[in-house]
Every structure is written in structure tokens, then in C-alpha cells.
Design a protein around this motif. Structure first.
Motif, PDB file in Angstrom:
ATOM      1  N   UNK A  68       0.566  -1.617   0.173  1.00 39.75           N
ATOM      2  CA  UNK A  68      -0.094  -0.460  -0.167  1.00 39.75           C
ATOM      3  C   UNK A  68       0.927   0.799   0.157  1.00 39.75           C
ATOM      4  N   UNK A  69       1.624   1.377   0.405  1.00 43.70           N
ATOM      5  CA  UNK A  69       2.423   1.981   0.470  1.00 43.70           C
ATOM      6  C   UNK A  69       3.451   2.605  -0.970  1.00 43.70           C
ATOM      7  N   UNK A  70       4.003   1.567  -0.953  1.00 38.11           N
ATOM      8  CA  UNK A  70       4.389   1.814  -2.650  1.00 38.11           C
ATOM      9  C   UNK A  70       3.428   2.206  -3.044  1.00 38.11           C
ATOM     10  N   UNK A  71       1.819   1.679  -3.385  1.00 38.38           N
ATOM     11  CA  UNK A  71       0.800   2.579  -4.554  1.00 38.38           C
ATOM     12  C   UNK A  71       0.883   3.836  -4.229  1.00 38.38           C
ATOM     13  N   UNK A  72       0.994   4.376  -3.071  1.00 41.45           N
ATOM     14  CA  UNK A  72       0.043   5.364  -1.986  1.00 41.45           C
ATOM     15  C   UNK A  72       1.320   6.314  -2.650  1.00 41.45           C
ATOM     16  N   UNK A  73       2.181   5.973  -2.905  1.00 38.41           N
ATOM     17  CA  UNK A  73       3.519   7.374  -2.798  1.00 38.41           C
ATOM     18  C   UNK A  73       3.364   8.469  -3.476  1.00 38.41           C
ATOM     19  N   UNK A  74       2.075   8.559  -4.718  1.00 35.68           N
ATOM     20  CA  UNK A  74       1.688   9.729  -5.186  1.00 35.68           C
ATOM     21  C   UNK A  74       0.833   9.842  -5.729  1.00 35.68           C
ATOM     22  N   UNK A  75      -0.050  11.076  -6.251  1.00 41.34           N
ATOM     23  CA  UNK A  75      -0.961  11.052  -6.141  1.00 41.34           C
ATOM     24  C   UNK A  75      -1.327  10.524  -7.881  1.00 41.34           C
ATOM     25  N   UNK A  76      -0.031  10.762  -8.784  1.00 44.63           N
ATOM     26  CA  UNK A  76      -0.610  10.424 -10.166  1.00 44.63           C
ATOM     27  C   UNK A  76      -0.204   8.362  -9.987  1.00 44.63           C
ATOM     28  N   UNK A  77      -0.765   7.581 -11.360  1.00 49.74           N
ATOM     29  CA  UNK A  77      -0.624   6.009 -11.386  1.00 49.74           C
ATOM     30  C   UNK A  77       0.805   5.510 -10.763  1.00 49.74           C
ATOM     31  N   UNK A  78       0.602   4.803  -9.975  1.00 49.66           N
ATOM     32  CA  UNK A  78       1.932   3.818  -9.644  1.00 49.66           C
ATOM     33  C   UNK A  78       1.844   2.988 -10.177  1.00 49.66           C
ATOM     34  N   UNK A  79       2.755   2.031 -10.426  1.00 54.93           N
ATOM     35  CA  UNK A  79       2.945   0.424 -10.662  1.00 54.93           C
ATOM     36  C   UNK A  79       3.735  -0.079  -9.580  1.00 54.93           C
ATOM     37  N   UNK A  80       2.967  -0.557  -9.088  1.00 49.29           N
ATOM     38  CA  UNK A  80       3.881  -1.998  -8.049  1.00 49.29           C
ATOM     39  C   UNK A  80       4.001  -3.508  -8.269  1.00 49.29           C
ATOM     40  N   UNK A 180      -0.916   9.865 -16.093  1.00 47.78           N
ATOM     41  CA  UNK A 180      -1.382  11.231 -15.239  1.00 47.78           C
ATOM     42  C   UNK A 180      -2.573  10.701 -14.643  1.00 47.78           C
ATOM     43  N   UNK A 181      -3.058   9.554 -13.897  1.00 50.04           N
ATOM     44  CA  UNK A 181      -4.147   9.377 -13.452  1.00 50.04           C
ATOM     45  C   UNK A 181      -4.516   8.755 -12.363  1.00 50.04           C
ATOM     46  N   UNK A 182      -6.015   7.139 -12.254  1.00 47.39           N
ATOM     47  CA  UNK A 182      -6.349   7.566 -10.900  1.00 47.39           C
ATOM     48  C   UNK A 182      -5.879   6.115 -10.788  1.00 47.39           C
ATOM     49  N   UNK A 183      -4.935   5.990 -10.926  1.00 48.87           N
ATOM     50  CA  UNK A 183      -4.519   4.524 -11.574  1.00 48.87           C
ATOM     51  C   UNK A 183      -4.299   3.999 -10.100  1.00 48.87           C
ATOM     52  N   UNK A 184      -3.733   2.499  -9.789  1.00 46.74           N
ATOM     53  CA  UNK A 184      -2.431   2.051  -8.910  1.00 46.74           C
ATOM     54  C   UNK A 184      -2.794   1.117 -10.098  1.00 46.74           C
ATOM     55  N   UNK A 185      -1.357   0.466 -10.063  1.00 50.21           N
ATOM     56  CA  UNK A 185      -1.443  -0.786 -10.876  1.00 50.21           C
ATOM     57  C   UNK A 185      -0.856  -1.868 -10.140  1.00 50.21           C
ATOM     58  N   UNK A 192      12.639 -10.353 -12.208  1.00 46.65           N
ATOM     59  CA  UNK A 192      12.830  -8.975 -11.777  1.00 46.65           C
ATOM     60  C   UNK A 192      12.367  -7.810 -12.530  1.00 46.65           C
ATOM     61  N   UNK A 193      11.690  -7.079 -12.144  1.00 41.66           N
ATOM     62  CA  UNK A 193      11.283  -5.311 -12.656  1.00 41.66           C
ATOM     63  C   UNK A 193      12.309  -4.682 -12.346  1.00 41.66           C
ATOM     64  N   UNK A 194      12.745  -4.085 -11.282  1.00 34.06           N
ATOM     65  CA  UNK A 194      13.397  -3.343 -10.845  1.00 34.06           C
ATOM     66  C   UNK A 194      12.631  -1.927 -10.795  1.00 34.06           C
ATOM     67  N   UNK A 195      11.225  -2.692 -10.195  1.00 31.33           N
ATOM     68  CA  UNK A 195      10.555  -0.495 -10.129  1.00 31.33           C
ATOM     69  C   UNK A 195      10.642  -0.348  -8.674  1.00 31.33           C
ATOM     70  N   UNK A 196      10.595   1.049  -8.281  1.00 33.96           N
ATOM     71  CA  UNK A 196      10.673   1.172  -7.558  1.00 33.96           C
ATOM     72  C   UNK A 196      10.016   1.126  -6.428  1.00 33.96           C
TER      73      UNK A 196
END
Length: 696
Positions: A68-80, A180-185, A192-196
Motif C-alpha cells: 500500500x505504501x508503494x501504491x500510495x507513493x504519489x497522487x498519479x498512477x503508480x506501478x508496484x 497521470x491518472x487515478x489508477x494504481x497498478x 525481477x522488474x527493478x521497479x521503484x
């Protein structure tokens, strides 16, 4: 309709946290219920979260918070991403996260679950829009444009999109929501995707695994078979999928954990408990594959080179593997090709890495061993692996110091693997080496109990393979006798020493350096038993033969000088002992350098002589030098260090410096009791010395 009170309690927790849930809240929830699928779901939220038939969800509270912390990192679309090996519980974690936040109304825009493996992501998005959101994407544009339309016309509110079991990130990326949207992925993947926002999922802790097993089989059975439960969890590598499958099997068959362990030992990964039968109506969508089938999905996408490397790694022990050892075991492979194959295995979480060391999960190792049986280059791999470990064994010095131990300790489990499971592959010429290496490694640290089984096995195996008359058999007799001697087991050592001597004389002749070694070692045994008249001629024979065959400048000649001097000193022949001690010390310093255990021994023995002669001012600095050098080279818990503590304590005691002597005696006694046992002659001597001091 009556509502289950447990569900009411859980709902109260959800109401109280108001979206700011933490690991403690989650733990509370899972103490009340086993699985979030068990509680009624709120209505009015579009979602297609799959059902879960996990009997008990345990040990992932912190991971749920981290996602949840990863997905709520900012207000735009986030991929975790939740990453990990097959069977680690990635899909289940994503399911429970989705169910948790469905209850918390975190995603009022809906929760859209997409299955990436073998299914079209774009078509699934369109289907969700039509059935769950009531939208009608245009038909006159291509699929990608239709998907973009869906994202643009989604209902308002934060939305969770779960993409489960991603095999190729680049293939799904065009279908993901705009940045730039409402979505959390949230993605689950073996890659190993090396995503933040990547979270690498690990196996359960032992306590978590036990808790899961308890829920599956019942607390009463677990309590009555606690040791077997711990062993079973270890056998299954604390892997959630394996524990779920085996727990169900035990419950269904009503068998003991001990019986389950026997069955797994007999059939391994192929046992029915680890296989999912899709024709069995008790299975649902959340567990669709057995353990081996889950691993096979990763195996199938590996290149032949990576498959071959995986098989090679399965030959190593279940322990960290230094990369340098892998390179040694694959001499025909190009370095960069080997690295590329390793990266493939890491990318699929089949191989864990830390500080240039690599390790397979227990069940993955078992899976790869099965694959190794059908590998065309399998026999060549085994041969290269054994040779690499024999080369390691040959580098282990007779008296390893701390620096050697540090360098070798990661190699030792793999050398043990050869000695225990692959001696039949080792040539007759090299058969002795794995056992010699292990004996030196453990005995050199004073770990005599760990050295003993390898030395005993060496004798039995060499006699069986090489016959009773082989020179290596004589060496194995000698090495085992040496161990028995330092353990104070003199009656067991003597016949072995004599066998070694007789066999060496028969096979090598009377003029061989190994015969001199047998003379010396048998003499050392007699010296330990105070049989001085039997020891002296053997020591002299050993010295003369070594000088004749090895020359005057050889470490073995220095050893003979030292041992003969020790004998003379014990008989009060100080004038004969001193020049021999000095010759031994000077020769050792010349040949071995000042930082060697044998030099410390010479300091110690010369100090003993000076003390016996009342030359205290000369003895004390030598005792201290010997102690400091032994501590530096061998560590603080070696029997030779204990010997130095005892000798220095005795020295202070004889000068009535009782307050200085007592703590040294205590240190010596503690080490000897730990390393040699309470009944060893050295332990008894120190205990008596300490008792005499206390009675003064």
C-alpha cells in the motif's frame, strides 16, 4: 439473518482504522478470521477479485502494508510489483491486499483483476468495462485504442488494477493505464522488474510456517508432533504453496507428520501431496498448480544455457555458493555466457544472491536435480564439480589459521556434498582428498568431533575401494590415529599408527618420508603416555630419515627437532633440549615466517624449558608471545590457545601470582571442556591445577 460475531468484530476494526491500516490491525484481523474471502463483501464496488481457498493466510502483514505504501507513493498512477519464485504466494498476497482494501473502500473506482499468463490483457479490460462498469467501448478502432478509451472513460475514484503472473512486462506495458491518472497498478511476477515499487517476496519464517501448518492440520496434532512439524516445514523450505498442499493432504488422509515425512523422503516433489489434481472438486481457482508444475512454468522459459547452469547448481550443497566455485565447476564455459545464464535464473527468482554468493531454494534444488537426470552433459557436470571441490581440498593447509578458515568456510558444505554423496565419481587417485580436506579444516580448528566422522569414513571407503594394501589407506590410518591421539584416545590410536607404519614400510620401503612421519607420530603417542624409552628411538629415526630424504631445511625436520627436544625436556635433559628447541624455532621462522602456528609452538616450548630451569625472565615473554600469536592465528577458542592459557597460569602460580593465574586457568578449562570434553587428559590436568590453586 444472524451475522457471525467474528465478522462483526472484523468490521469494527475496518471502521476504526478508516483507511489508515497498519500491520498490527492486519494481525488482529487474521487472528479472528483465516482469510478475507470468508467475510461478507461490501456491495456497490465494481470488482472481479478471484476467490481464495487458502485455509490460513499468515505472515504477510508487513508486506500488505508495504504494498500500500508503494501504491500510495504519489497522487498519479503508480506501478508496484510483488516478485518472487513460483509457490511463494504472490497471487495470494495480491488477492488478500485487494480484499482488504475492498473492505476499506480504498478504491471506489473499482478493483480490476487481470490474468496475464496465456490470456489477452486488452480483452479482459474491455470485458471488465462492459460487465462491471456498464461501458461500451467503440468497436470501430483497434484493441489498443479501445483500451485507451476504457481508461479515459473509467468511473471516478482511485482504482486498483491487478495484473497477475506477468511473464513479459514489455508485452503488457502498452495496455497499462496512463501515467497521470487515478489508477494504481499492482503486478505479480516471477521476474525481477527493478521497479521503484518492487517487493521481493520471501519464504515464511519458521514460526509463520508452523502457524500455517497448525491451522491446516489442527493444533492438537501439531502439539503432539512438534519436532516433526519443524522438520516438515524445513523439508518444504517454508514455501507457502508446499505447506498448503501438504497440510491439506495430511488432514485428508489423517496421517501423522512422521508418516508424511517418510512419504516425502521416498517420492520427493513427485509425491501426490505436492500435486494438484484439477479433477478433484475440492480445488478452486486460487491453487491451480502443484509445486513442481509451478516451478516448471519458470523452467520452460529459460534458455538452454540457463537450464544447464541450474542443473549444475543443483549439484552443490543447500548452502551459499561462491560464484568462483561455479566458474571452477564449469571450466569449459565462457565467463560472460555463464554470467548471462545466472542473470536469467536470478530474473525468475530461481536463484537468490548476496555478496557474490548464490543459493537455490530447497525445493527448486530438488526440482533441478530431477532435470539434471535427463541433461545430456550431466555426467560431465558431475565430474567437473567433483574436480573443482578436490582442487579446493588440496588447498587446505595442515594447520589452517583464521584467515584460511574465513576463505574456506563457504566452500566446505560443497566439499562435504562430494564426500557424502559423490565419492563414486571421484577417481581412485583423488578419493582420499575430500576427506583429508575436511579433516584438516575441522581438526585445525580443534573441532575434533566434526572431523571424526570424515576421517572414519575415509578409512572405510578407501579400504573398500582400494584394498588393504594401498598407500592412501596407510595415510587414512595415520590421519585417524592422529585425531584419536589429540582426543586422548590412546588405546584406539596405537594400532592404527602401527598399521600405517607397517603398510608404508611394505609399500614405500624403509627410506620414504611417509615412513619418517609414522615414526614421528607413533613416538608422539608414546610421549603422550610418558613411554619415553619407546618414544626416543622413534623420534631419532624420524629425524635422521627426514634429514636424509628432505634435507636440513625442511619444516618436517624442524618438527623433529621440536619433538625430540620436548622429550629431552620431560626427562630433565635440559642441555640437550635447548639447542634443539632453538634450531626448531629458527628453522620455522626461516621457512614459515614469524606468523605461523608452529612458530607459536616453538615459543611455548622454549618458554617451558626456561621455566623448568628457573629462567623466569626469559620464559614469561615467550609464553606471552605464544599466546598472542595463537589467538591471532587460531582464534580465542582453540585448544592450543587453552594450552597457552594453562601454561602461563601455571607459570604465574609457581611465582605465587595467584590472582593472575586463576582467570587464565578458568579460560583454559572452559575451552578444553568445550572442545575436548570433560574427561580429556588436558581438561583433567587444568581442572586439577585450578583446584590446587583454590586450595592454597
Amino acid at each position: 439473518m444472524t451475522i457471525n460475531p467474528r465478522f462483526q468484530n472484523v468490521q469494527k476494526i475496518f471502521e476504526n482504522v478508516q483507511g489508515n491500516i497498519n500491520a498490527g490491525n492486519i494481525t488482529q484481523i487474521f487472528q479472528i478470521i483465516n482469510n478475507l474471502s470468508d467475510i461478507p463483501q461490501p456491495t456497490g464496488f465494481p470488482h472481479n477479485i478471484p476467490g481464495s481457498n487458502t485455509k490460513k493466510f499468515v505472515g504477510r502483514e508487513n508486506e500488505l502494508v508495504l504494498i500500500h505504501q508503494h501504491l500510495e507513493a504519489n497522487n498519479s498512477a503508480v506501478i508496484a510489483a510483488v516478485e518472487g519464485m513460483g509457490g511463494i504466494g504472490k497471487t495470494e498476497l495480491a488477492t488478500q491486499y485487494s480484499l482488504l482494501h475492498l473492505q476499506l473502500n480504498t478504491y471506489p473506482g473499482g478493483i480490476c483483476w487481470l490474468q496475464a499468463r496465456d490470456q489477452n490483457i486488452g480483452l479482459q479490460i474491455l470485458e471488465f468495462c462492459r460487465t462491471s462498469l456498464g461501458s461500451q467501448p467503440p468497436d470501430n478502432v483497434d484493441l489498443l485504442e479501445q483500451v485507451k478509451w476504457c481508461w479515459q472513460h473509467w468511473q471516478e475514484g482511485n482504482t486498483l488494477v491487478v495484473v497477475d503472473d506477468v511473464q513479459n512486462y514489455s508485452a503488457i506495458k502498452p495496455y497499462l493505464p496512463p501515467q497521470s491518472s487515478q489508477f494504481k497498478v499492482l503486478i505479480t511476477t516471477r521476474l525481477k522488474l527493478d521497479l521503484s515499487g518492487s517487493l521481493s517476496l520471501q519464504i515464511l519464517s519458521e514460526s509463520e510456517a508452523i502457524a500455517l501448518l497448525s491451522e491446516l492440520i489442527g493444533a492438537d496434532q501439531l502439539t503432539s508432533e512438534t519436532a516433526q512439524a519443524e522438520e516438515l516445514c524445513q523439508r518444504l523450505g517454508y514455501l507457502p504453496l508446499a505447506l498448503q498442499l501438504v497440510g491439506r493432504y495430511i488432514k485428508k488422509r489423517q496421517i501423522s507428520l512422521a508418516e508424511m515425512l517418510k512419504r516425502l523422503e521416498a517420492k520427493g516433489l513427485g509425491h501426490p501431496a505436492l500435486v494438484v489434481d484439477m479433477n478433484d472438486p475440492t480445488w478452486t481457482l486460487s491453487i491451480t498448480r502443484g509445486v513442481e508444475a509451478a516451478f516448471a512454468l519458470s523452467w520452460e522459459v529459460l534458455s538452454p544455457a540457463a537450464q544447464e547452469l541450474g542443473c549444475l547448481l543443483s549439484l552443490f550443497a543447500l548452502a551459499p555458493i561462491p560464484w568462483s566455485l561455479v566458474e571452477s565447476a564449469a571450466p569449459e564455459k565462457d565467463t560472460e555466457d555463464l554470467e548471462a545464464a545466472r542473470i536469467e535464473l536470478e530474473q525468475l527468482h530461481l536463484l537468490q544472491s548476496e555478496d557474490h554468493c548464490y543459493q537455490l531454494h530447497q525445493l527448486i534444488r530438488e526440482f533441478l536435480k530431477k532435470k539434471h537426470h535427463n541433461l545430456a552433459s550431466g555426467q560431465q557436470q558431475i565430474s567437473h564439480f567433483c574436480q573443482a571441490m578436490i582442487d579446493v581440498a588440496k588447498t587446505i593447509p595442515e594447520q589452517p589459521i583464521q584467515e584460511d578458515i574465513k576463505k574456506l568456510k563457504l566452500d566446505i558444505p560443497h566439499l562435504e556434498e562430494v564426500a557424502e554423496h559423490l565419492p563414486d565419481v571421484v577417481s581412485d587417485k583423488n578419493l582420499i582428498w575430500p576427506f583429508v580436506g575436511l579433516g584438516r579444516f575441522y581438526e585445525g580448528q580443534g573441532l575434533y568431533n566434526l572431523a571424526e566422522p570424515w576421517k572414519e569414513k575415509c578409512v572405510l571407503l578407501l579400504k573398500q575401494r582400494l584394498g588393504d594394501d594401498h598407500s592412501d589407506v596407510a595415510t587414512s590410518f595415520n590421519n585417524l590415529a592422529e585425531l584419536y591421539r589429540v582426543q586422548g584416545r590412546y588405546s584406539e590410536a596405537e594400532p592404527l599408527y602401527k598399521k600405517a607404519l607397517a603398510l608404508r614400510q611394505k609399500r614405500l620401503g624403509d627410506d620414504h618420508p611417509d615412513v619418517a612421519t609414522s615414526f614421528n607420530n607413533l613416538a608422539a603417542l608414546y610421549y603422550s603416555q610418558r613411554r619415553y624409552s619407546e618414544a626416543e628411538p622413534l623420534y631419532i629415526q624420524a629425524l635422521e630419515l627426514r634429514q636424509k630424504r628432505l634435507g636440513d631445511d625442511h619444516p618436517h625436520v624442524a618438527t623433529s627437532f621440536n619433538n625430540l627436544a620436548l622429550l629431552y625436556e620431560s626427562q630433565g635433559k635440559y642441555s640437550e633440549a635447548e639447542p634443539l628447541y632453538i634450531q626448531a624455532l629458527e628453522l620455522r621462522q626461516k621457512l614459515l615466517g614469524n606468523d605461523h602456528p608452529h612458530v607459536a609452538t616453538s615459543f611455548n616450548n622454549l618458554a617451558l624449558l626456561y621455566e623448568s630451569q628457573g629462567r623466569y625472565s626469559e620464559a614469561e615473554p615467550l609464553y606471552i608471545q605464544a599466546l598472542e600469536l595463537r589467538q591471532k592465528l587460531l582464534g580465542n577458542n582453540h585448544p592450543h590457545v587453552a594450552q597457552s592459557f594453562n601454561n602461563l597460569a601455571y607459570f604465574y602460580n609457581s611465582q605465587r601470582k595467584y590472582s593472575e593465574a586463576e582467570p587464565l586457568y578458568k579460560k583454559a578449562l572452559n575451552i578444553f571442556e568445550q572442545r575436548l570434553g570433560v574427561d580429556h587428559p588436558h581438561t583433567i590436568i587444568v581442572r586439577d591445577n585450578l583446584e590446587l590453586l583454590r586450595n592454597l
